[in-house]
Design an enzyme around this catalytic site. Structure first.
Site, PDB file in Angstrom:
ATOM      1  N   ARG C  97     -22.265 -18.974  21.678  1.00 31.38           N
ATOM      2  CA  ARG C  97     -21.702 -18.220  20.444  1.00 31.38           C
ATOM      3  C   ARG C  97     -20.582 -17.398  20.485  1.00 31.38           C
ATOM      4  NH1 ARG C  97     -20.624 -19.199  16.459  1.00 31.38           N
ATOM      5  NH2 ARG C  97     -22.074 -20.879  16.605  1.00 31.38           N
ATOM      6  N   LYS C 133      -1.461  -7.524   9.030  1.00 34.84           N
ATOM      7  CA  LYS C 133      -2.769  -7.643   8.394  1.00 34.84           C
ATOM      8  C   LYS C 133      -3.662  -8.398   9.152  1.00 34.84           C
ATOM      9  CE  LYS C 133      -0.992  -6.954   3.921  1.00 34.84           C
ATOM     10  NZ  LYS C 133      -0.644  -7.091   2.440  1.00 34.84           N
ATOM     11  N   LYS C 165       9.991   0.941   3.716  1.00 36.44           N
ATOM     12  CA  LYS C 165       9.448   0.535   2.507  1.00 36.44           C
ATOM     13  C   LYS C 165       9.576   1.842   1.412  1.00 36.44           C
ATOM     14  CE  LYS C 165       5.970  -2.119   4.432  1.00 36.44           C
ATOM     15  NZ  LYS C 165       4.400  -2.462   4.431  1.00 36.44           N
ATOM     16  N   GLU C 195      12.517  -3.190   2.355  1.00 42.48           N
ATOM     17  CA  GLU C 195      12.000  -3.852   1.319  1.00 42.48           C
ATOM     18  C   GLU C 195      12.495  -3.293   0.135  1.00 42.48           C
ATOM     19  OE1 GLU C 195       7.529  -3.839   1.610  1.00 42.48           O
ATOM     20  OE2 GLU C 195       7.489  -3.099  -0.573  1.00 42.48           O
ATOM     21  N   ASP C 216      10.279  -8.080  -2.441  1.00 39.72           N
ATOM     22  CA  ASP C 216       9.030  -7.922  -2.423  1.00 39.72           C
ATOM     23  C   ASP C 216       8.731  -8.434  -4.005  1.00 39.72           C
ATOM     24  OD1 ASP C 216       6.460  -7.034  -2.126  1.00 39.72           O
ATOM     25  OD2 ASP C 216       6.649  -5.357  -3.039  1.00 39.72           O
TER      26      ASP C 216
END
Lengths: 281, 281, 281, 281, 281, 281
Positions: C97, C133, C165, C195, C216
Site C-alpha cells: 500500500r 501548490k 505580487k 504579477e 494574472d
C-alpha cells in the site's frame, strides 16, 4: 565516529543542497555517464575527514567506489592526492560540494591542531586541548579533527565533567563549597576542575582539592610560578592554561610546564583547508 | 529566518551540550537564583545573530527575558553591549556556550562580509557574494550573516539556479549544448550561469546566451577586458569573478567593473567574532 | 531525487502504516513464503515513481529483487506491467500500500502534466509549469512527477526566485520600487517576476525591467495583446499566464504566444493514477 | 489531532518553502508592516482544516492573532469567510501558501466526503468509509477530513484491525484457516474482516465467523443478495462494498442495504478545494 | 533536564499513542467539558518525574493548568496527592497514559534508588551508582531518577570517562599499557577506571595508577581486603564494587568501606511505581 | 517489526551512548583487531529480541557477521548461547551495551509473558494480554516481546479500538449513550469495550451491546458469576478481567472462564533478563 551519526549529518547537508535536485547536472550529464574524481590538496594540510568525505558519495549512491590514498592525520604537501571516488558522474557532481565542505573544515581543524602542537617546546608533555567552542551540530566531527591533528579533547559537554567558573563560585559561596558540592553530585568518574584568576584563588582551589585548576589569563611568568607551587605538593593537580592563548605563546607556556593549554581557536576560527576535487569524465 | 528552523538548530546544539545535564551548575547554583547577563564585544565586529543568541536562552527557559541592545548589521567597537538576558541563573549558565557559539560564528561572518564590501572601490556597484562553501547544516544562518554584513547571497543550492562548470560542458558536448539543455530544463525563474576559464570560452558563453558568466581565475586585466567586451553587446550578461579572490584584489576587481565577486572564504574561513557573556548573579 | 530524501519519506509512510505491525500478514503468511508481484496499469497513464515504488520494498526488506519494466515518462495503456518485485511474501504484502500510494500519486501528476502539455498547440514553445501548490512534505516528488510528465517546474520555493505580487507592490510603494528592492537583495542568479492584473501594471512592470511578467487572469485576447506588446521590445521579458487556467484554454493561450502557463491543478488536484499490484505466492 | 503532530507537519512544510527565506517579502515589506487576511471560499465547499491553517501562521509567528469564522464541517457557498489572521504582514505572506496547501487539501477531502454521503439513500444507515489510500505522511489529517465531511474512517493502519485478502487466504490455505489464525493472533479489540470475490467465498467467510465481509467488485444485485443472505443469520456480520465504487453507484448500494461502502477516491483523488487568502496591508 | 529534550520524548510517546487520535474520548466527551485530575500514589514511593508528567498535559494542551503538590525526591505513603492538572477533559484523558507511563517509571527508579541507599550502613560514605544499563532512549530521565532517589550516576556514556575491562586489557597487552594508552588519549577531565577480577589484577591496576578500580564480583571479604590495601597507599584510588549486587549485600559492602557500589538493577529492573490519575469531570 | 523503525530506535540509543565516541576502546583496541562474541543466558529466560540485538552490531558496522543460535520465543536454561557476532573488536565492544539493553528488556518481557501464560489453567482458552502501560518510545518492541512470550496484545493505541471508562461514561451520560456514540464514530473494524465496576454496570454494558466488557477489580467469584451470566446470552461479549492482577490469581481467573486477563506488569515491571556477552579477541 558512529556511522549512523555521520549519515545523519550527511543527510542534513544533502537536504540543504539537493532538496530541489541539481538543475545543472540533471540537464547536462546523462545518467549512464561515468567519472573518476580525486581530492587534491591545494596547499599543505593535515588530512582529516576521509571517512565523511567518501561516505558522502556512497551515501548518495551506494555504487560509487571509494578509496583512501593517504591516511588520516598525515601532513601532506600541495598536490597530494587524498581520496578517490569512481562511479556515476551525476553522483560525483551532486555530492562534490557537500563532501568538500565537510573535509575542508575537518582538515582545517586538524591542520590548526598540528600547528599548535608543533609549537610546543620539543619533548614537552604539555597537551593542546580544544574547548566547547565548536560549531553547533558538528562537535563530534570537530573533536575528532582535533585528535587527528595531534591535539587533545577537553570535556565533551556540560555533563561529562565538572568545570567550576567564577559564577559557580559566587553562587556556591566560595571555591571550597563549590568543589564540595560538585564532588558530592558528579559521577565519581569525572574530575573536578576549577577556574582561577589569581594566586589567592589558586590557593583556595588547592585547599579544596580540585583535580584540575585552570589558570585563566595568567602571564607566562605566573603560569611558571603556579607550576612550581603545585610541584611541591604531595598530590598535584593538573594545571591548565586558558584565555588569550595565541600561537606565539604556546612554546613559552609549555616550557613553563603547564599540563594543558586549551585553545578555542582550534575549532571556532580554523580556516578551511584548501582541497579541490579533480573530476574527469 | 523561520523560528521552527532556528529552534531545530538550537535543539541539536542543546543535545550536544546538555544531553547529560550540566554537572557544575546543578551542583553549585540553586534553582531559584536569578542573574543578568550581557553579551559584550571584546573586539570590533559587525553584530549578527541576536535573534538566535536570545532564542537559545528563551528556548531553554521561556521565562528568561531577552533584550536587543544593538541592531543587526551595526559595526561596533570593543566593549559594546549587544544583547541582554535576565532570569534564572541556571538557565543563563546552561545556554551560555550554545548561544555564544552561534553568535560568534554569525558575527564573524558578518564582520568578514563587511570587510570585503568595505574594500570595494567607493561608489562601486559590484557586489560581494557568498558561495555554497558553507558549514553543513548551518547554511541558512550563514547566508543570513552574509547579508547582514552587507554582502550578497549566491544561489541557495543546486536546485535554485543553473551553474554550468567544466565537467558539465564536457558531458554536454560544449558550452552551447550545455546552456541549451539547462535552459530547456530549468525553471524559467532561474538564470543560467556558465563558468569560463578563458576568452575563447567567454565567446562561446556569450554566443550561447548565458545570463551570467563566471570568470574563473581571471587576472584583473582580463576581467577588465571581459567587462569591456560585454559592454558593447545589446544585451549584456552579468559578469562574476571567482577563484583565488583575496581581500587585496577586491578593489581592483571592482574598479575593473565586474558585477559580482564571489568569495568562499566569507563562510568557510571567517574567524569567530570575539563576544563574551558578562554574567552577574 | 536524493536517496536519503526518498528513504525519509518512505520511513514516515511506514511509521503510519506499520507502527503496529501487519496483523493479517503476520498471522496468515509464513516468514519463508516467497512471492512475485507486478504493478499493472489499470487505466492509461504516464509512468512515474518507479524508483520510489521499488525502493519501498527494498527499504523494508533489502533482499527483495526489484525490476523496472517500463521507463519513467512513458505513456502506457491499460494492462501495462510497470514494475516487478520478488522476495518474501510478507515483505511484498506489507509494503504494497505504501508503494502504491506513492506511485499512484506520482503517476497521477505525470499523467496530468502530459494531458496539459498535449493540449498545447502543435509545435508551440509554450511551457506548462507547476506552482508551489504542492502537497506539504512531498514537493520534491511532485515536482519530479511534473517534469516526468513533460511539463516544467516553477520556482522551487520562496527562496529560489522573486515573485512580486499585489501586496508586495503595495508594501513597496509601486511596481518600480518593488522590482528595484528585490533586484538589490536577491541573488544575481534569480530572475525577478512581477504579477500584473491589467495593462497599466504591465507597462509599469516593463518599465521596471521585470525579467518575467505574470499575466494574472488575463483573457486569451489580452494575453495575445500582451505578447504582441512585448515582442516589439529590444529586450523582451518572459510572459506567464496564470489564474483560472483550464485544460480547455491551454491551446488558445499557447497560440497566443505566451511563454509559460502555470497550472496549480497539476499538483493539487491530479487524481491518482490507477495502478494495482498483482501478487502471486 | 495532537498539536505536536500538526507542528511537525507544519515544520516540514516550512522547511520546503522557507529554507531559503522569502526573497520577495524580505525585500519589499518592512518588518513593522501589519496586515489582516481572510481565507475565502471561492467555490462551494465543506470547511475543514481551520486549526492547521491558523496554526501555520501562529507557528511561524506566535504574535499573529487567529480567528475561526465558520465551524469545521460546515458546507459554505462561494464567498464565505472561513478564517482570519492579523499580524505582521511578513508573517502572513510567508505562511500563506503553506497554510492554504493544507486547508485546500483538507477541505477538498471533506467536500468529497460530503458529496458521497449526500448521495446515500435518504435515511440510509450505510456509512461511507475511507481506505488506507492516503497521501503518505498526511494520513492523520486526511482521516480527520473524512470524518469532518461526514464519512467514516476504515482501520487506521495494518496494525489496527485484520483484513484478510486473496493472498492471505492462499498463504493460509483457505478462508477458514486464515480467519482462525488471525483471530488467534490479533488483539481481541480488533474485528476480523475478509475480502470475498463471489458467493462461494462469502459462504466460507460466514462459516469462518468473519466479523466483517468485504464484497469486492460485487454488482448492486449481488450486494443485495448478500445482504439478504446474512440478514437471515442469527449473528450477522458487517457487509462492506468495495472496488470500482463511483458516486453514481452509492445510492443503489445503500438501498441494497450494505453497511459500509469504502471509497479510495475520497483521499487519493479529491481535488483541492478552492480557497484564497485576501490580504490587506 | 532540558525542556526541548523532554518535549522530544513526549512527542514520540504521543505519536505512539495518539497518531490515530483517541476514538473513545472524541466520541464521548464534548470539546468544552472541563475536568480536574490528581495523580495519587497507590503505594509508598519516592516522587519523581513531576516535570515530565505535568509537561505531558501542557504539551498536548498549553491551556491546561499544572501544579506540583509534593516535591521531587520525597518519600510518600499510599494516598499522597503528587500532582494536579485542570483543563479540558479531552486533553486530560488523552495525555493520561503517556504522563503516567513516564512518571511511574521515573518514580519506580527513584524508589529503587532510595531502597538501595537506605540499605547502606548508617553514616556510610559509600555511594550507590547506576550503570549504562538504561532503557534505550530514556537514559537522561533514568539518570535523573537515580539522583532524585538519592543514588549517584556513573559515567554518562562511552565518551564521558574511561572504563577498562578484560577485553580492553587483552587488546592493549596488559593493564599497564591499557591505562597508559587511555590516559594518553582521554580528555584530562576524565578519570580512568579499571575493572579487576582478582588481587593480582588489583595490584597491576594500582601499579598503573588507575584512578578508579572496579572490583568485579568480589566477595565482601575480598572487598574489605582491597579497601585495606588501598588505604595504605599515599594516593588511594576510588574503589567500586560491581557484579551480582543484591539489596542484601549492600550493607556489608558499605561496611567494608568500598567507595561506590554500582547496581544495574536500579534502571533495568525497577518495577513501575503505582500511581493513578483520579479524574473528575 | 519494520527495519526502519528498529534502525531509528538503535540510532537514538547510539546517540546516547556513542555521541562522544568510546574513549576506552579507541585507546586500547587497534582498528584491525577481530573478535567473536556470544550472547549467553545467565539465568533461565525466554529468548526475545535477537533481530534487534544483532542489528545493533550490523548497524554500527555492516561488516559484522551475525548469527542466530536459538529461535525467538524459546525457553532456555542458564548457559544457553542465544546469538553470535563476529567482526571488528571495536565494533563489538562499542555496540555491546546498546544491544544488550534492548535484548535484556525484550527477553525480560517475553519471560514475564511466559510466566503468566504458564500460570493459566491447563487447556484454558483464556488469553493474557498486555496494556498501554509500555515504555514510552518502545511500545512496538514491547508488544512484540509480549507476543513472543506467548501472551497477546491489547489495542495498540487510543486510535485502534474503543475503550469506554468511567469518565467517558459520565461525560456521555451513561453507558448506553457512550456505547452508541462510540459505535457511531469509530471505524467499523474496531470493537467497543466498556469497563464496568459492578454488576449493575455490567447489565448496562450488555444492554448497550458492548463487544467487550472489562471487569475492573472483580473478585474471582464475581468474574465467575459474570461469565455465567453472559454464557446464557445469544450473542456473548468478550469478558476481560483487569486491575490488581497478580500471578497468583491467574489460574483461578482462567478457571472462572474469563476470556482475557490484562496485565500491566508484563511491560511496566518485568525485570530485565540476565544476558551477558562473552567476547573473545
Amino acid at each position: 565516529m558512529t556511522p549512523s551519526i555521520i549519515d545523519k549529518l550527511l543527510d542534513r547537508a544533502f537536504e540543504e543542497d539537493l532538496s530541489g535536485g541539481d538543475l545543472t547536472t540533471e540537464a547536462c550529464v546523462l545518467p549512464a555517464a561515468q567519472a573518476r574524481a580525486t581530492a587534491v590538496a591545494r596547499k599543505p594540510l593535515v588530512v582529516c575527514g576521509g571517512e565523511v568525505f567518501l561516505r558522502a558519495f556512497t551515501r548518495l549512491d551506494p555504487e560509487v567506489e571509494a578509496r583512501v590514498h593517504i591516511a588520516e592525520g598525515t601532513a601532506v604537501e600541495k598536490g597530494a592526492v587524498l581520496w578517490e571516488v569512481r562511479g556515476r558522474a551525476r553522483s560525483l557532481l551532486m555530492a562534490e560540494r557537500t563532501a568538500l565542505n565537510f573535509a575542508q573544515r575537518m582538515s582545517g581543524i586538524a591542520t590548526a591542531a598540528r600547528t599548535y602542537t608543533s609549537a610546543l617546546a620539543p619533548g614537552s608533555s604539555t597537551r593542546i586541548a580544544d574547548t566547547r567552542k565548536t560549531t553547533p551540530g558538528l562537535r563530534v566531527l570537530e573533536r575528532y579533527a582535533v585528535r587527528t591533528g595531534g591535539a587533545h579533547n577537553h570535556r565533551d559537554n556540560l555533563g561529562s565533567a565538572v568545570m567550576i567558573k567564577d559564577n559557580h563560585i559566587i553562587a556556591a559561596g566560595g571555591i571550597g563549597p563549590a568543589v564540595e558540592r560538585a564532588r558530592a553530585r558528579a559521577p565519581h568518574t569525572s574530575r573536578v576542575e576549577v577556574e582561577v584568576a589569581n594566586f589567592a584563588e589558586l590557593d583556595q582551589a588547592l585547599a579544596a582539592g580540585a583535580d584540575i585548576i585552570m589558570l585563566d589569563n595568567f602571564s607566562v611568568e605566573d603560569v611558571r610560578a603556579a607550576v612550581e607551587l603545585v610541584r611541591k605538593l604531595p598530590v598535584r593537580p593538573i594545571l591548565e592554561a586558558s584565555g588569550g592563548i595565541t600561537l606565539e605563546r604556546i612554546r613559552a607556556l609549555s616550557e613553563a610546564g603547564v599540563d594543558v593549554i586549551s585553545v578555542g581557536a582550534l575549532t571556532h576560527s580554523a580556516p578551511a583547508a584548501d582541497i579541490a576535487l579533480d573530476l574527469a569524465l
